[in-house]
Scaffold this motif. Structure first.
Motif, PDB file in Angstrom:
ATOM      1  N   ALA A  10      51.306  34.214  36.831  1.00 11.74           N
ATOM      2  CA  ALA A  10      51.331  33.359  38.292  1.00 11.74           C
ATOM      3  C   ALA A  10      52.515  33.922  38.982  1.00 11.74           C
ATOM      4  O   ALA A  10      53.501  34.204  38.055  1.00 11.74           O
ATOM      5  CB  ALA A  10      51.624  31.735  37.995  1.00 11.74           C
ATOM      6  N   ALA A  11      52.024  34.412  39.833  1.00 13.97           N
ATOM      7  CA  ALA A  11      53.915  34.871  41.730  1.00 13.97           C
ATOM      8  C   ALA A  11      53.818  33.609  41.815  1.00 13.97           C
ATOM      9  O   ALA A  11      53.331  32.455  41.962  1.00 13.97           O
ATOM     10  CB  ALA A  11      54.183  35.487  41.781  1.00 13.97           C
ATOM     11  N   ASP A  12      55.321  33.468  42.612  1.00 14.42           N
ATOM     12  CA  ASP A  12      55.446  32.320  44.000  1.00 14.42           C
ATOM     13  C   ASP A  12      54.634  33.115  44.995  1.00 14.42           C
ATOM     14  O   ASP A  12      54.722  34.179  45.592  1.00 14.42           O
ATOM     15  CB  ASP A  12      56.558  32.598  44.193  1.00 14.42           C
ATOM     16  N   GLY A  13      53.433  31.996  44.793  1.00 14.49           N
ATOM     17  CA  GLY A  13      52.341  31.929  45.965  1.00 14.49           C
ATOM     18  C   GLY A  13      51.190  32.348  45.439  1.00 14.49           C
ATOM     19  O   GLY A  13      49.847  33.319  46.585  1.00 14.49           O
ATOM     20  N   GLY A  14      50.622  32.893  44.468  1.00  8.74           N
ATOM     21  CA  GLY A  14      49.706  33.591  43.670  1.00  8.74           C
ATOM     22  C   GLY A  14      49.374  34.183  42.373  1.00  8.74           C
ATOM     23  O   GLY A  14      50.236  33.452  41.434  1.00  8.74           O
ATOM     24  N   VAL A  15      48.241  34.560  42.141  1.00  8.68           N
ATOM     25  CA  VAL A  15      47.879  34.491  40.417  1.00  8.68           C
ATOM     26  C   VAL A  15      47.172  35.749  39.987  1.00  8.68           C
ATOM     27  O   VAL A  15      46.159  36.645  41.722  1.00  8.68           O
ATOM     28  CB  VAL A  15      47.156  33.367  40.777  1.00  8.68           C
ATOM     29  N   LEU A  16      47.533  36.703  39.170  1.00 10.90           N
ATOM     30  CA  LEU A  16      47.010  37.543  38.530  1.00 10.90           C
ATOM     31  C   LEU A  16      46.357  37.654  37.473  1.00 10.90           C
ATOM     32  O   LEU A  16      46.635  36.545  36.415  1.00 10.90           O
ATOM     33  CB  LEU A  16      47.890  38.740  38.833  1.00 10.90           C
ATOM     34  N   VAL A  17      44.559  37.553  37.396  1.00 13.38           N
ATOM     35  CA  VAL A  17      43.907  37.505  36.755  1.00 13.38           C
ATOM     36  C   VAL A  17      43.519  38.686  35.277  1.00 13.38           C
ATOM     37  O   VAL A  17      43.265  39.684  36.135  1.00 13.38           O
ATOM     38  CB  VAL A  17      42.796  36.578  36.644  1.00 13.38           C
ATOM     39  N   LEU A  18      43.440  39.314  34.103  1.00 12.56           N
ATOM     40  CA  LEU A  18      43.096  40.216  33.454  1.00 12.56           C
ATOM     41  C   LEU A  18      42.050  40.013  32.848  1.00 12.56           C
ATOM     42  O   LEU A  18      43.518  39.261  31.614  1.00 12.56           O
ATOM     43  CB  LEU A  18      44.560  41.210  33.437  1.00 12.56           C
ATOM     44  N   GLY A  19      41.675  40.893  32.217  1.00  4.20           N
ATOM     45  CA  GLY A  19      40.389  40.645  30.770  1.00  4.20           C
ATOM     46  C   GLY A  19      38.921  41.975  30.905  1.00  4.20           C
ATOM     47  O   GLY A  19      39.620  42.946  31.536  1.00  4.20           O
ATOM     48  N   ARG A  20      38.487  41.519  29.841  1.00  2.00           N
ATOM     49  CA  ARG A  20      37.756  42.634  29.348  1.00  2.00           C
ATOM     50  C   ARG A  20      36.453  41.378  30.284  1.00  2.00           C
ATOM     51  O   ARG A  20      36.517  40.656  30.187  1.00  2.00           O
ATOM     52  CB  ARG A  20      37.593  42.451  27.919  1.00  2.00           C
ATOM     53  N   GLY A  21      35.812  42.611  30.942  1.00  2.20           N
ATOM     54  CA  GLY A  21      34.792  41.970  31.816  1.00  2.20           C
ATOM     55  C   GLY A  21      33.254  43.232  31.187  1.00  2.20           C
ATOM     56  O   GLY A  21      33.486  43.488  30.855  1.00  2.20           O
ATOM     57  N   VAL A  22      32.411  43.879  32.195  1.00  5.15           N
ATOM     58  CA  VAL A  22      31.814  44.174  32.308  1.00  5.15           C
ATOM     59  C   VAL A  22      32.210  45.893  31.155  1.00  5.15           C
ATOM     60  O   VAL A  22      32.695  46.522  31.408  1.00  5.15           O
ATOM     61  CB  VAL A  22      31.185  44.854  33.401  1.00  5.15           C
ATOM     62  N   ALA A  23      31.146  46.117  30.034  1.00  4.96           N
ATOM     63  CA  ALA A  23      30.796  46.743  29.570  1.00  4.96           C
ATOM     64  C   ALA A  23      32.242  46.576  28.428  1.00  4.96           C
ATOM     65  O   ALA A  23      32.806  48.037  28.147  1.00  4.96           O
ATOM     66  CB  ALA A  23      30.704  48.242  29.682  1.00  4.96           C
ATOM     67  N   GLY A  24      33.443  46.136  28.618  1.00  6.48           N
ATOM     68  CA  GLY A  24      34.218  45.745  27.963  1.00  6.48           C
ATOM     69  C   GLY A  24      35.556  46.393  28.847  1.00  6.48           C
ATOM     70  O   GLY A  24      36.533  46.640  28.266  1.00  6.48           O
ATOM     71  N   ARG A  25      34.994  46.710  30.040  1.00  4.08           N
ATOM     72  CA  ARG A  25      36.206  47.590  31.048  1.00  4.08           C
ATOM     73  C   ARG A  25      37.441  46.076  31.210  1.00  4.08           C
ATOM     74  O   ARG A  25      36.820  44.765  31.217  1.00  4.08           O
ATOM     75  CB  ARG A  25      35.693  47.646  32.425  1.00  4.08           C
ATOM     76  N   TRP A  26      38.887  46.551  31.888  1.00  2.00           N
ATOM     77  CA  TRP A  26      39.826  45.860  31.805  1.00  2.00           C
ATOM     78  C   TRP A  26      39.646  45.430  33.440  1.00  2.00           C
ATOM     79  O   TRP A  26      39.545  46.477  34.284  1.00  2.00           O
ATOM     80  CB  TRP A  26      40.725  45.799  31.750  1.00  2.00           C
ATOM     81  N   GLU A  27      39.150  44.432  33.935  1.00  2.00           N
ATOM     82  CA  GLU A  27      39.296  43.618  35.275  1.00  2.00           C
ATOM     83  C   GLU A  27      40.562  42.722  35.823  1.00  2.00           C
ATOM     84  O   GLU A  27      40.652  41.811  35.199  1.00  2.00           O
ATOM     85  CB  GLU A  27      37.997  42.980  35.582  1.00  2.00           C
ATOM     86  N   ALA A  28      41.029  43.575  36.872  1.00  2.00           N
ATOM     87  CA  ALA A  28      42.431  42.542  37.561  1.00  2.00           C
ATOM     88  C   ALA A  28      41.543  42.319  38.882  1.00  2.00           C
ATOM     89  O   ALA A  28      40.222  42.717  39.547  1.00  2.00           O
ATOM     90  CB  ALA A  28      42.820  43.090  37.967  1.00  2.00           C
ATOM     91  N   ALA A  29      41.645  40.608  38.807  1.00  2.00           N
ATOM     92  CA  ALA A  29      40.704  39.682  40.208  1.00  2.00           C
ATOM     93  C   ALA A  29      42.925  38.897  40.634  1.00  2.00           C
ATOM     94  O   ALA A  29      43.717  39.101  40.029  1.00  2.00           O
ATOM     95  CB  ALA A  29      40.026  38.561  40.055  1.00  2.00           C
ATOM     96  N   ILE A  30      42.822  39.152  41.965  1.00  2.00           N
ATOM     97  CA  ILE A  30      44.332  38.387  42.590  1.00  2.00           C
ATOM     98  C   ILE A  30      43.537  37.118  43.411  1.00  2.00           C
ATOM     99  O   ILE A  30      42.593  37.049  44.020  1.00  2.00           O
ATOM    100  CB  ILE A  30      44.651  39.256  43.142  1.00  2.00           C
ATOM    101  N   GLU A  31      44.717  36.623  43.517  1.00  2.00           N
ATOM    102  CA  GLU A  31      44.354  35.273  44.597  1.00  2.00           C
ATOM    103  C   GLU A  31      45.851  34.999  44.920  1.00  2.00           C
ATOM    104  O   GLU A  31      46.304  34.430  44.494  1.00  2.00           O
ATOM    105  CB  GLU A  31      43.868  34.773  43.962  1.00  2.00           C
ATOM    106  N   VAL A  32      45.809  35.041  46.284  1.00  2.00           N
ATOM    107  CA  VAL A  32      46.868  34.713  47.087  1.00  2.00           C
ATOM    108  C   VAL A  32      46.841  33.507  47.755  1.00  2.00           C
ATOM    109  O   VAL A  32      45.922  32.827  48.673  1.00  2.00           O
ATOM    110  CB  VAL A  32      46.906  35.739  47.881  1.00  2.00           C
ATOM    111  N   ASP A  33      47.514  32.620  47.998  1.00  2.00           N
ATOM    112  CA  ASP A  33      47.668  31.362  49.012  1.00  2.00           C
ATOM    113  C   ASP A  33      47.862  31.404  50.287  1.00  2.00           C
ATOM    114  O   ASP A  33      48.332  32.335  50.446  1.00  2.00           O
ATOM    115  CB  ASP A  33      48.529  30.140  48.242  1.00  2.00           C
TER     116      ASP A  33
END
Length: 224
Positions: A132-155
């Motif tokens: 978490a940052a001030d006003g946003g979120v970063l998600v990192l995890g292993r998705g399709v075929a084990g690849r590392w995937e990033a997703a973000i959301e900003v308030d």
């Protein structure tokens, strides 16, 4: 060219793509959770445990140009109906190389499985970590075929200040093991597409991800 989805993705991340021959390659799912279609330039890869002969005959029955058949709504609907899966949208699939050092953004890691962002990510990815940052979120995890995937959301009240760009760049610093980091953006979400491309994520193709019913989100979609 590779014979597994992971090999196709690894090659694409390195700039090596399937031949633009208008063909479709059918490969097995890498895990039970994820099935779907990735459309590269003039070549598609369908990843499913369904009978490849069924896939090919269904594609042949689609009234569309061969270059577009695997992403045609009729084929995608047929695959969803046959597998009982759910999907959200067709995404732009992008990838970026890792960056050295710590991210130039103050982040605090969230270790809370009941956090709403973590719950949604756990339905789509393994080894999930959330910052978490001030006003946003970063998600990192292993998705399709084990690849590392990033997703973000900003308030909503934090938008327009460049935080989304900073979060997308931060993912390139946080991805483990020097691996590339992938991200999907809904094709209609021009703001998200611009942010990730400004952060150095390269367009690879289009992806329609089909989730097993138990893995599909119950309400709002995962952050992108």
């Amino acid at each position: 060219m590779g014979q597994t989805l992971a090999e196709f993705l690894d090659a694409a991340a390195a700039g090596r793509f399937p031949p633009p021959d208008g063909g479709t390659t059918v490969v097995a799912q890498e895990n039970p959770r994820d099935a779907g279609v990735i459309a590269f330039t003039a070549h598609s890869v369908v990843f499913t445990d369904e009978d490849p002969d069924w896939v090919r005959s269904t594609l042949a029955a689609v009234d569309a140009d061969a270059l577009a058949a695997a992403m045609n709504a009729r084929f995608l609907a047929a695959l969803l109906d046959r597998t009982g899966r759910r999907t959200d949208t067709i995404d732009l699939l992008t990838v970026a190389d890792p960056l050295p050092g710590e991210p130039p953004l103050a982040l605090r890691e969230i270790d809370d499985p009941d956090h709403p962002r973590v719950r949604r990510a756990l339905g789509r990815r393994d080894d999930v970590r959330v910052w978490a940052a001030d006003g946003g979120v970063l998600v990192l995890g292993r998705g399709v075929a084990g690849r590392w995937e990033a997703a973000i959301e900003v308030d909503e009240d934090a938008r327009g200040r460049g935080l989304g760009l900073e979060l997308a760049v931060a993912a390139r610093h946080l991805v483990p093991g020097g691996a590339p980091v992938w991200s999907q953006q809904a094709t209609g979400n021009a703001r998200s597409v611009r942010v990730f491309q400004a952060a150095g994520y390269r367009p690879i193709g289009a992806e329609s991800l089909m989730l097993a019913p138990a893995a599909a989100p119950a309400s709002a979609p995962a952050p992108r």
